[in-house]
Design a protein around this motif. Structure first.
Motif, PDB file in Angstrom:
ATOM      1  N   ILE A  52       0.869  -1.180   0.000  1.00 48.50           N
ATOM      2  CA  ILE A  52       0.000   0.000   0.000  1.00 48.50           C
ATOM      3  C   ILE A  52       0.904   1.227   0.000  1.00 48.50           C
ATOM      4  O   ILE A  52       1.824   1.317   0.809  1.00 48.50           O
ATOM      5  CB  ILE A  52      -0.921  -0.002   1.238  1.00 48.50           C
ATOM      6  N   PRO A  53       0.665   2.165  -0.919  1.00 44.14           N
ATOM      7  CA  PRO A  53       1.538   3.334  -0.966  1.00 44.14           C
ATOM      8  C   PRO A  53       1.340   4.253   0.246  1.00 44.14           C
ATOM      9  O   PRO A  53       0.209   4.579   0.604  1.00 44.14           O
ATOM     10  CB  PRO A  53       1.133   4.049  -2.259  1.00 44.14           C
ATOM     11  N   VAL A  54       2.443   4.600   0.882  1.00 44.74           N
ATOM     12  CA  VAL A  54       2.393   5.551   1.988  1.00 44.74           C
ATOM     13  C   VAL A  54       2.697   6.952   1.453  1.00 44.74           C
ATOM     14  O   VAL A  54       1.992   7.907   1.744  1.00 44.74           O
ATOM     15  CB  VAL A  54       3.405   5.172   3.088  1.00 44.74           C
ATOM     16  N   ARG A  55       3.754   7.050   0.682  1.00 44.20           N
ATOM     17  CA  ARG A  55       4.078   8.300  -0.013  1.00 44.20           C
ATOM     18  C   ARG A  55       4.239   7.937  -1.481  1.00 44.20           C
ATOM     19  O   ARG A  55       5.225   7.300  -1.861  1.00 44.20           O
ATOM     20  CB  ARG A  55       5.382   8.884   0.508  1.00 44.20           C
ATOM     21  N   PRO A  56       3.289   8.366  -2.335  1.00 45.33           N
ATOM     22  CA  PRO A  56       3.286   7.909  -3.727  1.00 45.33           C
ATOM     23  C   PRO A  56       4.582   8.223  -4.468  1.00 45.33           C
ATOM     24  O   PRO A  56       4.897   7.564  -5.453  1.00 45.33           O
ATOM     25  CB  PRO A  56       2.117   8.677  -4.349  1.00 45.33           C
ATOM     26  N   ASP A  57       5.327   9.219  -3.991  1.00 42.32           N
ATOM     27  CA  ASP A  57       6.560   9.593  -4.680  1.00 42.32           C
ATOM     28  C   ASP A  57       7.786   9.112  -3.912  1.00 42.32           C
ATOM     29  O   ASP A  57       8.906   9.574  -4.170  1.00 42.32           O
ATOM     30  CB  ASP A  57       6.620  11.113  -4.853  1.00 42.32           C
ATOM     31  N   GLY A  58       7.586   8.228  -2.975  1.00 42.59           N
ATOM     32  CA  GLY A  58       8.693   7.790  -2.130  1.00 42.59           C
ATOM     33  C   GLY A  58       9.663   6.890  -2.863  1.00 42.59           C
ATOM     34  O   GLY A  58       9.615   6.772  -4.093  1.00 42.59           O
ATOM     35  N   PRO A  59      10.542   6.252  -2.124  1.00 44.11           N
ATOM     36  CA  PRO A  59      11.576   5.417  -2.740  1.00 44.11           C
ATOM     37  C   PRO A  59      10.961   4.245  -3.518  1.00 44.11           C
ATOM     38  O   PRO A  59       9.926   3.723  -3.116  1.00 44.11           O
ATOM     39  CB  PRO A  59      12.391   4.910  -1.538  1.00 44.11           C
ATOM     40  N   PRO A  60      11.594   3.858  -4.619  1.00 47.33           N
ATOM     41  CA  PRO A  60      11.067   2.764  -5.417  1.00 47.33           C
ATOM     42  C   PRO A  60      11.099   1.449  -4.634  1.00 47.33           C
ATOM     43  O   PRO A  60      11.975   1.243  -3.798  1.00 47.33           O
ATOM     44  CB  PRO A  60      11.995   2.703  -6.628  1.00 47.33           C
ATOM     45  N   CYS A  61      10.124   0.600  -4.927  1.00 48.05           N
ATOM     46  CA  CYS A  61       9.986  -0.668  -4.207  1.00 48.05           C
ATOM     47  C   CYS A  61      10.225  -1.812  -5.191  1.00 48.05           C
ATOM     48  O   CYS A  61      10.036  -1.664  -6.389  1.00 48.05           O
ATOM     49  CB  CYS A  61       8.586  -0.757  -3.592  1.00 48.05           C
ATOM     50  N   ARG A  62      10.622  -2.947  -4.653  1.00 44.08           N
ATOM     51  CA  ARG A  62      10.793  -4.158  -5.434  1.00 44.08           C
ATOM     52  C   ARG A  62       9.598  -4.451  -6.330  1.00 44.08           C
ATOM     53  O   ARG A  62       9.728  -5.019  -7.410  1.00 44.08           O
ATOM     54  CB  ARG A  62      10.952  -5.341  -4.481  1.00 44.08           C
ATOM     55  N   CYS A  63       8.404  -4.053  -5.876  1.00 43.92           N
ATOM     56  CA  CYS A  63       7.190  -4.445  -6.583  1.00 43.92           C
ATOM     57  C   CYS A  63       6.951  -3.604  -7.822  1.00 43.92           C
ATOM     58  O   CYS A  63       6.041  -3.886  -8.593  1.00 43.92           O
ATOM     59  CB  CYS A  63       5.986  -4.324  -5.649  1.00 43.92           C
ATOM     60  N   GLY A  64       7.728  -2.554  -8.003  1.00 49.64           N
ATOM     61  CA  GLY A  64       7.519  -1.698  -9.158  1.00 49.64           C
ATOM     62  C   GLY A  64       6.856  -0.379  -8.789  1.00 49.64           C
ATOM     63  O   GLY A  64       6.890   0.579  -9.559  1.00 49.64           O
ATOM     64  N   GLY A  65       6.240  -0.337  -7.609  1.00 52.62           N
ATOM     65  CA  GLY A  65       5.619   0.908  -7.164  1.00 52.62           C
ATOM     66  C   GLY A  65       6.643   1.801  -6.469  1.00 52.62           C
ATOM     67  O   GLY A  65       7.852   1.546  -6.498  1.00 52.62           O
ATOM     68  N   ARG A  66       6.152   2.847  -5.856  1.00 50.30           N
ATOM     69  CA  ARG A  66       7.012   3.758  -5.113  1.00 50.30           C
ATOM     70  C   ARG A  66       6.380   4.023  -3.758  1.00 50.30           C
ATOM     71  O   ARG A  66       5.174   4.158  -3.653  1.00 50.30           O
ATOM     72  CB  ARG A  66       7.166   5.097  -5.840  1.00 50.30           C
ATOM     73  N   GLY A  67       7.228   4.145  -2.763  1.00 49.13           N
ATOM     74  CA  GLY A  67       6.759   4.582  -1.453  1.00 49.13           C
ATOM     75  C   GLY A  67       5.839   3.603  -0.755  1.00 49.13           C
ATOM     76  O   GLY A  67       5.008   4.006   0.060  1.00 49.13           O
TER      77      GLY A  67
END
Lengths: 419, 419
Positions: A267-282
DNA sequence: TCATTTAATTCAACCACTGAACAAATAGCG
DNA sequence: CGCTATTTGTTCAGTGGTTGAATTAAATGA
């Protein structure tokens, strides 16, 4: 007999949606009475059950007779009573009837346990081993050996294993295939096929597959549900290497349309945060995952095995380490933001911190509660409780075993027909 | 007879959790058969129902006889059949039996509608009026007049109103009291008490209160559920002045532990974003609420009535207004982030854009889908569909009326006992 | 000792479903 | 046109499981 291996049904509805035949009546009442016996705080009498359920005493007696004949229920010693009257014969779940086998594969250990009808853990064994470098087939081979030991222990105690459930830290599909278990390094692992070479862990009973494969976080939530007092709704957060959650709504695990619910780690906490393994950010995992917390403290997973990290962090926090305290505060705040989203969406009144979060709860709770209070629309009228899981690291295995016996309690007719 | 007013039950389980008595058998089979008739694409025969349900033809005939006697079902013209055999007599839901009254109070209109058993809207009336400056008592007075008109229309068509439901844009508690309706300016409004002075809208039937008060977004989701094809799981997002959502899981509305689920308007998108009315920061409403979109375009709610704003924005977007296109893109992206959270949590396969979002869907969808694809862990295996609601602005009122008739379909024994 | 109280069982009655036989209504075919 | 095949719907004896009242069982207390 075809042996079908499958994932836990996506949504097991307790009541039959189909035709209600003559015999369904008895089936439903068997389940009703057995469920009351299981839920009662002390052994109830037939008369008490009749009063509770609305059935007549005659019916309850007949139903109980079936349950006793099927070794699901036994009579306890007569309870001393206050006042006049014939003493009641209390009914309890049988301690020598069917039992469930619970298994767990995790990043650095394997576990097996046996739980009886009453929910007592009758056997428990853990095998520590880093499973990341091991092939899935070898890992499952080790698991089979652990299961054989558990089965022997069950036999020795006069218990009959009625089924098994296996918890895996990843996404499982309906066929029991592990689609993705990132922290284990598994991808598209056909667990049923790999186990097919080994002798089956148990026989198929009444159409129920001998082994159910499920997500570890789901099973841990089930364990917590059965360990707690009565049904209810809560979110159970398992903080392992990844962050998973089990959602219990009105006393039933909610699995989602494909069985992949509870992925709160992404679940995104900060949409522009650090990139995640899953492909999303934050994603939440970037703020409250075990590796995120460790790296904020200046450590890495290489320094600490995953299963000891939480306790080590708790020790440091206890000692007043400012860096650790700060890292836990940040993680708790991120958890709080996510939990606020969940509560706004689902209107839950309880959140349970389980897995690796349990020892860290004293430091995670305050920032969580602060964010929840600030962000949950209904917080003013309906406080949200954040509590620590009652089961420890064994939750998933115990929950897995519990899910087997719970299925019998929910549908005793199947077990009785097997005799 | 005490007239009890209450909120829709927090979790109406279709199957009885209590004792299964002798007569429950018939009750359950009445519900089973009626439910199949309601769900069937064309009028089924008794024989077809028997084959579908697993009951014998004899039982189905007996059950159908009860349903016909109770004016819930009628026989359709014999269907022409292919091949030999006695022609089947098709069964359809009665168009002249019980009906539901649906009511809605919103920021700038009141609505009433009548829906028959088959789900047809048999009457619909809307009264436009800005209700913010009006006292709750006066608003409800206007509603009672609208309801009287609807009741007369129902009578004229030979329909019997079996209950009513009222949708309100706010939080409703179990007693039917509106705890908070921010956009209406209501706080702790005891709707049942205020309506008690007026003649009740309908009589109490079989313990079911004459009027059920519920959240507008919940009822709109119910309307969408019944308008769609069969059960399933989805999130229905109502973009009015606020943003609400109804959560349908496995064909049933999920209301949460206190009935306050679906408050997605206050799910944090950016935890450090602009402060929100609710006390939090960076809530979805700050990015995708009607006022947020309007102010991004340089307009305010004062320029446009709330109910015309979405269509006006759609016109501007259609014309290629860059500012509007940009504002809608931003709103869609924020919705996408929130929906990704929801899907990661609940594993839903469908999201429905309703209310004011429906006309804006062409511009909101692309950025939503982009965020969902990026952020949903299982998106690669299980695509998420974002579709437009099939019901328009009337969804809440139609859903309210539909909830009344659905309750009869789910538990016909209650209606039959009333006769 | 005996009335009182509560628990559990027994038994005839009854209700709703079952299964098989039967009546009804049509198409196809000679 | 009559006969057979086919499918629908009803009738009816049989059965399983619950009901409610009467009965038995086992204790307390005056």
């Amino acid at each position: 007999m075809t042996v079908v291996w499958q994932c836990q049904g996506v949504n097991p509805s307790a009541a039959p949606a189909g035709a209600v035949r003559q015999g369904s009546l008895r089936e439903l009442n068997l389940a009703l009475v057995l469920g009351r016996i299981a839920a009662a705080p002390r052994p109830p009498s037939r008369a008490a059950l009749a009063a509770e359920t609305g059935l007549t005493r005659a019916t309850v007696s007949a139903v109980v007779e079936d349950l006793v004949a099927g070794r699901l229920v036994t009579e306890a010693e007569p309870q001393p009573r206050a006042g006049a009257g014939r003493p009641a014969r209390g009914l309890v779940l049988a301690g020598d009837g069917p039992a469930g086998l619970g298994l767990e594969i995790n990043v650095d250990y394997l576990a097996a346990c046996v739980v009886d009808l009453a929910g007592e853990v009758r056997h428990h064994s853990v095998h520590r081993a880093d499973l990341r470098p091991v092939s899935p087939a070898d890992a499952l081979g080790q698991l089979v050996r652990l299961a054989a030991g558990a089965r022997a222990a069950a036999d020795a105690q006069g218990l009959t294993l009625a089924g098994a459930a296996l918890g895996v830290p990843g996404l499982v599909d309906e066929a029991g295939r592990v689609r993705l278990a990132p922290n284990l390094g598994w991808r598209d692992v056909p667990v049923p096929e790999l186990l097919a070479g080994h002798p089956p862990l148990t026989e198929t009973v009444d159409g129920v597959p001998p082994l159910v494969v499920d997500n570890e976080a789901n099973l841990a939530a089930l364990g917590e549900l059965h360990a707690g007092d009565g049904p209810g709704s809560f979110l159970h957060i398992s903080g392992e290497v990844g962050i998973g959650a089990g959602i219990v709504l009105d006393g039933a695990l909610y699995r989602g349309t494909r069985g992949w619910s509870g992925e709160i780690g992404h679940i995104p906490v900060r949409p522009d945060g650090p990139p995640c393994r899953c492909g999303g950010r934050g994603c939440l995992e970037q703020y409250a995952g075990q590796e995120a917390i460790l790296s904020a403290v200046g450590l890495t997973g290489a320094d600490l095995p995953a299963d000891t990290a939480p306790n080590r962090l708790a020790e440091l926090a206890e000692a007043g380490d400012a860096t650790v305290l700060n890292a836990l505060h940040e993680a708790g705040a991120a958890l709080g933001v996510t939990v606020a989203s969940v509560v706004n969406l689902l209107d839950l009144d309880t959140v349970v911190l389980g897995g690796g979060y349990a020892p860290l709860a004293p430091w995670l709770r305050p920032p969580m509660l602060a964010e929840i209070d600030r962000r949950v629309l209904t917080a003013a009228w309906a406080p949200v409780t954040v509590r620590v899981a009652t089961l420890g690291a064994t939750a998933a295995a115990v929950g897995a075993a519990g899910s087997v016996v719970r299925r019998i309690i929910a549908r005793p007719a199947g077990w009785l027909a097997r005799l």
